[in-house]
Structure formats: C-alpha cells, structure tokens
Design an enzyme around this catalytic site. Structure first.
Site, PDB file in Angstrom:
ATOM      1  N   GLY A 108       0.838  -1.199   0.000  1.00  0.00           N
ATOM      2  CA  GLY A 108       0.000   0.000   0.000  1.00  0.00           C
ATOM      3  C   GLY A 108       0.870   1.244   0.000  1.00  0.00           C
TER       4      GLY A 108
ATOM      5  N   GLY B 135       1.506   3.883   4.404  1.00  0.00           N
ATOM      6  CA  GLY B 135       2.538   3.048   3.811  1.00  0.00           C
ATOM      7  C   GLY B 135       3.806   3.816   3.497  1.00  0.00           C
TER       8      GLY B 135
ATOM      9  N   PHE C 246     -13.235  22.061  12.622  1.00  0.00           N
ATOM     10  CA  PHE C 246     -13.758  20.830  12.041  1.00  0.00           C
ATOM     11  C   PHE C 246     -14.724  20.189  13.026  1.00  0.00           C
ATOM     12  CE2 PHE C 246     -12.822  18.030   8.404  1.00  0.00           C
ATOM     13  CZ  PHE C 246     -12.293  18.969   7.531  1.00  0.00           C
TER      14      PHE C 246
ATOM     15  N   ASP D  60      -8.747  -5.084   0.388  1.00  0.00           N
ATOM     16  CA  ASP D  60      -7.907  -6.229   0.046  1.00  0.00           C
ATOM     17  C   ASP D  60      -7.192  -6.811   1.270  1.00  0.00           C
ATOM     18  OD1 ASP D  60      -8.698  -5.084  -2.309  1.00  0.00           O
ATOM     19  OD2 ASP D  60      -6.697  -4.755  -3.111  1.00  0.00           O
TER      20      ASP D  60
ATOM     21  N   GLN E  29     -18.351   4.528   8.914  1.00  0.00           N
ATOM     22  CA  GLN E  29     -18.785   5.928   8.944  1.00  0.00           C
ATOM     23  C   GLN E  29     -19.366   6.372   7.607  1.00  0.00           C
ATOM     24  OE1 GLN E  29     -15.977   9.568   9.075  1.00  0.00           O
ATOM     25  NE2 GLN E  29     -16.713   9.348  11.182  1.00  0.00           N
TER      26      GLN E  29
ATOM     27  N   HIS F 231     -20.119   9.732   5.576  1.00  0.00           N
ATOM     28  CA  HIS F 231     -19.794  11.163   5.545  1.00  0.00           C
ATOM     29  C   HIS F 231     -21.060  11.942   5.220  1.00  0.00           C
ATOM     30  CE1 HIS F 231     -17.834  14.958   4.704  1.00  0.00           C
ATOM     31  NE2 HIS F 231     -16.692  14.438   5.143  1.00  0.00           N
TER      32      HIS F 231
ATOM     33  N   LEU G  88     -16.678  13.090  -2.440  1.00  0.00           N
ATOM     34  CA  LEU G  88     -16.528  13.818  -1.181  1.00  0.00           C
ATOM     35  C   LEU G  88     -16.586  15.336  -1.360  1.00  0.00           C
ATOM     36  CD1 LEU G  88     -15.867  13.740   1.864  1.00  0.00           C
ATOM     37  CD2 LEU G  88     -13.445  13.774   1.228  1.00  0.00           C
TER      38      LEU G  88
ATOM     39  N   GLU H 244     -15.513  18.240   4.793  1.00  0.00           N
ATOM     40  CA  GLU H 244     -16.059  18.874   5.996  1.00  0.00           C
ATOM     41  C   GLU H 244     -15.489  20.276   6.189  1.00  0.00           C
ATOM     42  OE1 GLU H 244     -16.320  17.554  10.680  1.00  0.00           O
ATOM     43  OE2 GLU H 244     -16.324  16.049   9.096  1.00  0.00           O
TER      44      GLU H 244
ATOM     45  N   ARG I 272     -19.601  13.599  12.760  1.00  0.00           N
ATOM     46  CA  ARG I 272     -20.173  13.143  11.501  1.00  0.00           C
ATOM     47  C   ARG I 272     -21.353  12.193  11.674  1.00  0.00           C
ATOM     48  NH1 ARG I 272     -14.539  12.062   8.142  1.00  0.00           N
ATOM     49  NH2 ARG I 272     -14.094  14.258   7.728  1.00  0.00           N
TER      50      ARG I 272
ATOM     51  N   HIS J 227     -18.020   6.120   3.803  1.00  0.00           N
ATOM     52  CA  HIS J 227     -16.796   6.918   3.756  1.00  0.00           C
ATOM     53  C   HIS J 227     -15.588   6.265   4.401  1.00  0.00           C
ATOM     54  CE1 HIS J 227     -14.302  10.496   3.715  1.00  0.00           C
ATOM     55  NE2 HIS J 227     -14.226  10.511   5.044  1.00  0.00           N
TER      56      HIS J 227
ATOM     57  N   GLU K  95      -6.061   3.141   7.409  1.00  0.00           N
ATOM     58  CA  GLU K  95      -7.484   2.808   7.512  1.00  0.00           C
ATOM     59  C   GLU K  95      -7.732   1.314   7.597  1.00  0.00           C
ATOM     60  OE1 GLU K  95     -11.787   3.822   5.371  1.00  0.00           O
ATOM     61  OE2 GLU K  95      -9.943   4.740   4.607  1.00  0.00           O
TER      62      GLU K  95
ATOM     63  N   ARG L  21     -15.151   8.275  13.858  1.00  0.00           N
ATOM     64  CA  ARG L  21     -13.934   9.069  13.707  1.00  0.00           C
ATOM     65  C   ARG L  21     -14.243  10.539  13.546  1.00  0.00           C
ATOM     66  NH1 ARG L  21     -11.484  11.309   9.514  1.00  0.00           N
ATOM     67  NH2 ARG L  21     -12.548  10.129   7.877  1.00  0.00           N
TER      68      ARG L  21
END
Length: 577
Positions: free
Chosen positions: A12, A17, A116, A217, A236, A238, A248, A251, A282, A348, A379, A390
């Site tokens: 990743g 990563g 936020f 994966d 979650q 969004h 998206l 926010e 959220r 999301h 994630e 979150r």
C-alpha cells in the site's frame, strides 16, 4: 515465479505506507508494493486537513484534542492509542512541513488551522481551530510530498502489483504473493517484516466517497490467513457526499462556515445539535440528514439536502475551497458560489479493521498475542483510535502517526532479527496459484458486474446510516447467496497484461469476504453507538457492549469474540452530540 527479497515490504502506497517506508528506508532494505501508482492512492482524496494541537490560531492543548477524540469515538476507542495519537500529532505535522508539505499559512507565516466537526476547546466547551490544511487538497499535498521523499531515499517501488495471498504460518508472516498487473504472472515478496497499508473498503456500498481501488484487500487476506478483524460493524457515513455520485465534499466546507438546509429552507441542525450545529460529529450529522430525507424534507422530496456556501463569497471559496468548487461544477453541474450543493450521506470510512498494538504489530486473539513480522497501519488497521466514530482530520493524522510508529517498530524488529531471512514455508504460493487458475479457467455462468452491483445495492439499502434486525438479516441472506454465486464466476478476458476484469473479480471476492463480519457483528451488537445506529436498539449500552468485537472467518461462518476497551483517563459519559 519470481521471488523478491527485502527486509521490509510495505503493501500500500498511501500516507501510512509511505510514512512507514520513510522510517525504515535509511536503516534497512525497504520495498513498497502497490496495486496503483502511489500518487493515485486514495489518501490523495483527503481534503480538509490533519488535526494537531498547535495552537497557531487559538489556544489549544493535546488534552483537549484527546478528550474530543475519546468522546467522538463514543468511548469505544482505546485511550492508550488515542493519547499517543494526539501527543505525537504536532511532531508529525512539523515533520511533514519540514519535508515540504505546502500548508496554508496565517498572516504571521504559521501553519493555518481551521475548525472541524467534533473538535472543540476546553473539554468540549469552546470553538476550536485545530485542523492544519493545504487549501482543500491536504491529503494530495501530503501524499505527493511523502512520495517524493521515498524516491529521494531510494525506496524500491513495485507499482501495479496486486496482493493475492499473505504468507502466514504458525503465527509468523513471511511475505506475500502478488500478481503483476502490467505483465501478468505471480511474484513472491519474501521479507522479515510485512506491513499492510491497503486502505479502506467503502466500495462495498453503492453511494461512497471512496476511490475504485478501496476494496478492502488487506482485510480479506487477513481473514483468509485465519486472523481476526476488529469492530467491523462501525462504518462511517460522511454527511456531505455529492448527490448520486457520493464524491466527497470536504467537511472543511462546514468548517469554513457552510451550512445545511432542507427542502423547506430550514437549517435543520437546530433540531439535532443546537449548540454545535454543522460542527457536530459526523455520525450525528449523517443521521440528522437521513432523518430529514426519510421524513420527506429532502430537496423536492428527493433523497438529498443542500450544503450552502454562497454566503462565504467568491474570494473565500476560491482561496480555501477551490477543489470543492471544481468538484461541484464538474460532477453536479453546480457553481457553489451561486447555488447550494446537493449532498447526501455517503459510505466513507472504516473505524474497524486489522487489530494491532500501538506499534502497529498485528494481534491474533483476545489476549493480544502478536503475529511475528506482520504489521498494519492506516485505515485498514484498528489500533482503535476512532472507536465507534472518527472525527474529521483524525484519519490523515492516524495514517501519519501510526505509519511512522510502525516503520520505527519494523526497523527495530529487523535489526534484532539479524541478516538472514527466515525460509519460506513449503507451498507458500499455492493459494495464490489456485486463485489465479480458478478465475482464469472457470466456465461458470455468473458475471462479476451483476454480483457486485447486487452487493452494493444490498449494503446501501440495509447497512446504511440506520439499521435494524430485519435489514441486517436480509443483507446477510443476500451476501450468503452472492458468496455461493461467486463460486460460479467466470471472466471473458483471458489475457494477462492489464486484465482489469481479472483484478475486479479478485476484488469482488475480497468484498464478499469482509462484508460478512460487518453484518454479523452488527446483528450481535444490540445497541446504538457512534456510526452503528440500530432503530430497534436506539440507546448506547455500556453495561453490555463497552467492548471490542473480534471476528474470524471459519468453515461454519463468522465466529465472534470480544475484548475490553482500554480506558485510562476519560470514563464513559453521556454523549449529547
């Protein structure tokens, strides 16, 4: 089959990563394996910012950020991990700045910070500007900077290699087997330490903010290796995905002062979170929007509401939210300077994932027994920073802090292991060979697109913002049927070079693997907490459900187990918003 040998292999190439690879690259031989070119990783879609208690615009302290993260998680997060997250946040922000991330600036030249949802001061009592940002392209800026640094430091990049099998025997990881997407053929990546940073899985839903590559994966491969997943029922939604496409809308738009209105022109958040309004967490806002839609107060009675930015003015929008303006125009035909943006809740983010300790090492059971040589971050992992929900801009932070920590831990582990690689187990690549052969040679009558679309529609309809026993039971029945149909799947393209049909067939198998623990875990958890909201059990139940879910894939189906939540400083309290 070609075998590549490295001390560390990171699977990743998103923020987690690449940050891990940076931490190991100057100490040990490091490789990054990614099914997409690194700068196309989904981290580049993160828009709003990266949270840290710098206090550049208003007074802030890590303890306040800690409290907000604990409360935002609906008290299901592990507080030892959350404390590390918020304490190390300023460190990684300044490290990113020194590497070259072009953060927006205050008039004094400091890193700019914006409000936020869910972030407050003085233990939830006052407004807060905590999210460090680069306009509304923060993830893009961080991703490209980390990629440049990896190139500079000589990290070996295997781009467009798709992991098909994780080699785990007797509680030790030896590497993985991947398919070369460009040329075809299997490649074995043999390593002392392997880190999974494969991202999220919201492509299992029809309306999602996620890129096409987010198919879970790493989570499926962990299940197939006989290891558990943690807290998968917490997904979650969004609040502001573009209507129909789900793309998206950051926010940051609400952080800069945008507000939500329903079909009657009302700022409906007054009914649900009158103190915090559009800056509530959220999960609260998504449920509020869905309630408005379900009760017929969507725009023109349809399944969306409006996000209004018009009052911010052209200058503010083009300076701080230029990408939002571009996305709304290109994908919804709306000029947000002149018109409100049509939005709806969109799948999301995964709060659950591969269980790890605070050093990124994967855990195999309720007793927190580690799997030697296997790490995870970002994630796909669940160190449980986010619990049941979150907070915005804690995800890029999670990737950076725990990607960094995992890299440091892997470098130390490799140094202790010595120079020799452990021998590959006999038949290490056989599961990957069998998978490739089965898909290419299958003569079944089932088509991938039909199964995939039915899965996504089922998850959207039955495992959305609101859930019930009946809806989840229906979803489980459909998933079981689709798993059986998948066994008769065949593909028409038999070529080996850039065979996207083959790749998507494998991804569909991954999707069908991990959605089952989501549903089974949700059925078992008879309460509402954070993003998991059951209409038939609408209250949080700390007496019976203040615990983490673990799920294993067995021949008999999903087996569940549980482990306690780590509470160090903030005991559970009523969460009003």
């Amino acid at each position: 089959m070609i075998i590549h040998r490295h001390d560390v292999v990171v699977v990743g190439a998103g923020l987690a990563g690449l940050y891990a690879a940076l931490m190991t690259s100057d100490k040990v031989d490091t490789a990054v394996v990614s099914k997409v070119y690194p700068t196309r990783s989904h981290s580049g879609a993160a828009q709003g910012g990266c949270a840290a208690s710098l206090g550049n615009e208003v007074e802030d302290h890590w303890e306040w950020h800690f409290y907000d993260t604990v409360r935002g998680s609906d008290f299901l997060g592990d507080q030892d991990a959350q404390e590390i997250l918020v304490k190390e946040a300023p460190l990684v922000i300044y490290e990113c700045e020194h590497m070259g991330v072009p953060f927006s600036r205050t008039p004094e030249g400091k890193i700019a910070q914006r409000p936020f949802g869910g972030h407050f001061g003085n233990f939830g009592k006052t407004p807060m500007r905590r999210s460090c940002y680069a306009a509304d392209r923060t993830g893009h800026a961080q991703l490209h900077t980390l990629f440049e640094q990896c190139l500079k430091r000589g990290v070996r990049l295997y781009n467009e290699f798709f992991l098909l099998h994780l080699i785990v025997r007797d509680d030790r990881c030896y590497g993985g087997v991947a398919w070369d997407l460009r040329h075809g053929g299997l490649h074995c990546f043999h390593a002392k330490a392997v880190m999974l940073a494969t991202g999220g899985y919201a492509r299992a839903w029809k309306i999602t903010t996620n890129s096409m590559s987010n198919t879970g994966d790493g989570l499926s491969l962990v299940l197939r290796a006989g290891l558990p997943l943690e807290d998968m029922e917490f997904v979650q939604f969004h609040p502001t995905g573009l209507y129909r496409s789900g793309i998206l809308v950051s926010e940051a738009a609400r952080g800069e002062g945008g507000y939500l209105i329903n079909g009657k022109g009302e700022r409906f958040m007054e009914r649900y979170a009158p103190e915090k309004m559009e800056l509530a967490p959220r999960d609260v806002i998504s449920r509020s929007e869905q309630t408005e839609i379900d009760e017929g107060r969507g725009i023109n009675g349809e399944a969306y509401v409006h996000l209004d930015l018009r009052h911010l003015g052209r200058e503010a929008i083009m300076e701080k939210l230029p990408q939002i303006h571009e996305l709304a125009w290109k994908f919804a035909g709306v000029d947000c300077i002149e018109e409100p943006i049509p939005i709806q809740p969109s799948a999301h983010y995964a709060m659950g994932g591969i269980p790890t300790d605070v050093h990124g090492q994967v855990l195999k059971d309720e007793k927190k027994t580690p799997v030697v040589g296997l790490y995870a971050a970002g994630e796909c992992a669940c160190v449980s920073n986010h619990g049941a929900n979150r907070l915005g801009t804690n995800s890029t932070l999670d990737c950076c802090v725990y990607g960094r920590r995992s890299g440091i831990a892997m470098a130390k582990f490799v140094a202790e292991e010595g120079e020799l690689l452990p021998d590959l187990p006999e038949g290490a690549a056989e599961p990957a060979r069998e998978l490739v052969t089965r898909i290419f040679k299958s003569k079944g009558k089932e088509r991938m697109v039909e199964i995939r679309e039915q899965l996504r529609e089922t998850m959207t309809e039955n495992m959305g913002v609101f859930r019930t026993e009946d809806s989840m039971s229906k979803a489980l029945r459909v998933v079981k049927e689709l798993q059986e149909r998948y066994k008769e799947l065949s593909i028409q393209d038999k070529s080996q070079q850039f065979n996207t049909e083959f790749m998507e067939a494998v991804e569909l198998g991954y999707l069908l693997d991990f959605v089952e623990p989501i549903i089974v875990g949700g059925l078992a958890r008879k309460e509402s907490r954070g993003a998991h909201f059951r209409k038939d059990f609408p209250q949080r139940d700390d007496k019976n459900w203040l615990k983490h879910t673990l799920a294993w894939k067995t021949e008999e189906g999903i087996r569940l187990g549980y482990k306690p939540v780590v509470i160090t400083r903030f005991p559970p309290e009523e969460r009003k918003y």
